[in-house]
Scaffold this motif. Structure first.
Motif, PDB file in Angstrom:
ATOM      1  N   LEU A  13     120.180  84.577 -23.320  1.00 29.53           N
ATOM      2  CA  LEU A  13     119.254  84.843 -24.416  1.00 29.53           C
ATOM      3  C   LEU A  13     119.712  86.022 -25.272  1.00 29.53           C
ATOM      4  CD1 LEU A  13     116.479  84.577 -25.860  1.00 29.53           C
ATOM      5  CD2 LEU A  13     115.577  86.107 -24.104  1.00 29.53           C
ATOM      6  N   LYS A  14     119.725  85.819 -26.574  1.00 34.71           N
ATOM      7  CA  LYS A  14     119.925  86.880 -27.541  1.00 34.71           C
ATOM      8  C   LYS A  14     118.805  86.764 -28.570  1.00 34.71           C
ATOM      9  CE  LYS A  14     123.682  88.825 -25.994  1.00 34.71           C
ATOM     10  NZ  LYS A  14     123.639  90.229 -25.504  1.00 34.71           N
ATOM     11  N   ILE A  15     117.849  87.663 -28.483  1.00 36.98           N
ATOM     12  CA  ILE A  15     116.690  87.568 -29.367  1.00 36.98           C
ATOM     13  C   ILE A  15     117.104  87.633 -30.827  1.00 36.98           C
ATOM     14  CG2 ILE A  15     114.652  88.853 -30.131  1.00 36.98           C
ATOM     15  CD1 ILE A  15     113.992  89.329 -27.224  1.00 36.98           C
ATOM     16  N   LYS A  16     118.126  88.418 -31.128  1.00 38.15           N
ATOM     17  CA  LYS A  16     118.543  88.544 -32.521  1.00 38.15           C
ATOM     18  C   LYS A  16     119.028  87.215 -33.089  1.00 38.15           C
ATOM     19  CE  LYS A  16     123.312  89.942 -31.478  1.00 38.15           C
ATOM     20  NZ  LYS A  16     124.315  91.019 -31.628  1.00 38.15           N
ATOM     21  N   TYR A 219     113.737  93.598 -24.404  1.00 42.86           N
ATOM     22  CA  TYR A 219     113.025  92.322 -24.285  1.00 42.86           C
ATOM     23  C   TYR A 219     113.949  91.229 -23.762  1.00 42.86           C
ATOM     24  CZ  TYR A 219     108.294  92.986 -26.097  1.00 42.86           C
ATOM     25  OH  TYR A 219     106.971  93.334 -26.235  1.00 42.86           O
ATOM     26  N   GLU A 220     115.181  91.219 -24.231  1.00 40.52           N
ATOM     27  CA  GLU A 220     116.142  90.231 -23.721  1.00 40.52           C
ATOM     28  C   GLU A 220     116.289  90.356 -22.214  1.00 40.52           C
ATOM     29  OE1 GLU A 220     119.740  90.931 -25.822  1.00 40.52           O
ATOM     30  OE2 GLU A 220     119.002  90.148 -27.734  1.00 40.52           O
ATOM     31  N   LYS A 221     116.431  91.584 -21.741  1.00 42.71           N
ATOM     32  CA  LYS A 221     116.614  91.812 -20.308  1.00 42.71           C
ATOM     33  C   LYS A 221     115.361  91.425 -19.523  1.00 42.71           C
ATOM     34  CE  LYS A 221     119.907  95.649 -20.865  1.00 42.71           C
ATOM     35  NZ  LYS A 221     120.139  97.092 -20.632  1.00 42.71           N
ATOM     36  N   VAL A 222     114.197  91.811 -20.045  1.00 44.78           N
ATOM     37  CA  VAL A 222     112.937  91.517 -19.359  1.00 44.78           C
ATOM     38  C   VAL A 222     112.713  90.011 -19.244  1.00 44.78           C
ATOM     39  CG1 VAL A 222     110.427  91.623 -19.622  1.00 44.78           C
ATOM     40  CG2 VAL A 222     111.796  93.689 -19.937  1.00 44.78           C
ATOM     41  N   ILE A 223     112.893  89.305 -20.347  1.00 45.25           N
ATOM     42  CA  ILE A 223     112.654  87.863 -20.344  1.00 45.25           C
ATOM     43  C   ILE A 223     113.646  87.157 -19.422  1.00 45.25           C
ATOM     44  CG2 ILE A 223     112.725  85.783 -21.784  1.00 45.25           C
ATOM     45  CD1 ILE A 223     111.603  87.535 -24.082  1.00 45.25           C
ATOM     46  N   ALA A 224     114.904  87.552 -19.482  1.00 41.73           N
ATOM     47  CA  ALA A 224     115.911  86.929 -18.621  1.00 41.73           C
ATOM     48  C   ALA A 224     115.618  87.173 -17.147  1.00 41.73           C
ATOM     49  CB  ALA A 224     117.297  87.453 -18.984  1.00 41.73           C
TER      50      ALA A 224
END
Length: 276
Positions: A13-16, A219-224
């Protein structure tokens, strides 16, 4: 393709890379202008809201499941608007919204999940978390209030916490409301320019905005680290308020439909009862 299937996070995942202004519905041959699209989205969301209301009655009557909705996102991403726009039609008897602010002195004396656990839904109830236990691995890490080792421990604790909830009948849906930095700028400026919105403006929002990139990374780390089949994350493009609400309502209805809710069995002893 169900709307919900468009927004599940991938393994890298990359939110950007996620488009915060992505449109969810194809206008087909007739291209709608902005106002027409908004009206279409609102009507579709209202219809889904009626379904949510009907399912909520079944949920409350059956008392087999509990539904926990987690709303996370940057300031102005629309958590309050989601509560109104998606869940505004349900009976308040079986629903509750909890807004988590900075912890009180009493809450600080306990573990960070203590104040969260006591607010989870009871049998038949829908509870919406406006921010949640995820603040304890977001703002705390962005500002270095905890280190990487403690953050990793908390990821594991949160996974265990959510697994325990689901194993005891709680259905969990987690939504990250993804807005662009430019859209946040416009919404914050609107709160400043409109005197009727001054009550919404918090100068701390400007302080946190300076850490935009750090929040996106976290957020990327949390979601992953915490996405799971039993407690899934859905990334919702939120630059459009009406599209945001439509996406979330679609996911909620899809999940409630899958539960195959039904009213409790009729009571035979009431069959011949007549009120005099």
């Amino acid at each position: 393709m169900p709307i919900s299937s468009l927004f599940r996070p991938g393994s890298k995942l990359k939110i950007k890379d996620a488009d915060a202004s992505q449109r969810l519905l194809d206008d087909g041959d007739k291209k709608l202008d902005k106002d027409e699209a908004k009206t279409r989205d609102k009507l579709a969301t209202m219809k889904l809201g009626e379904h949510i209301s009907a399912y909520q009655e079944l949920l409350y009557a059956q008392k087999k499941y509990k539904l926990l909705i987690v709303l996370q996102g940057m300031d102005t991403s629309g958590k309050d608007g989601t509560v109104r726009g998606v869940f505004g039609q349900i009976n308040p008897l079986g629903a509750r919204t909890v807004a988590f602010k900075a912890p009180s002195n009493e809450e600080k004396e306990h573990d960070y999940l203590w104040r969260v656990h006591k607010e989870v839904p009871t049998n038949g109830e829908i509870v919406i978390f406006n921010r949640s236990h995820y603040e304890d691995v977001l703002i705390t890490r962005v500002h270095d209030w905890i280190d990487d080792a403690e953050c990793t421990r908390r990821y594991a604790q949160i996974r265990d916490f959510e697994r325990m909830l689901t194993e005891t009948g709680t259905v969990i849906l987690k939504f990250f409301l993804h807005i662009s930095k430019q859209e946040q700028k416009q919404r914050l400026q609107e709160r400043i320019d409109d005197p009727h919105k001054h009550w919404k403006f918090d100068p701390q929002d400007l302080v946190e905005r300076k850490f935009w990139d750090a929040y996106q990374t976290q957020y990327e780390k949390v979601i992953a680290a915490t996405d799971a089949e039993h407690a899934p994350w859905h990334i919702i493009p939120a630059d459009s308020k009406t599209q945001r609400n439509l996406a979330i309502a679609s996911v909620v209805v899809e999940k409630l439909e899958s539960l195959e809710l039904e009213y409790p069995p009729a009571k035979p002893e009431l069959a011949k009862l007549k009120i005099s």
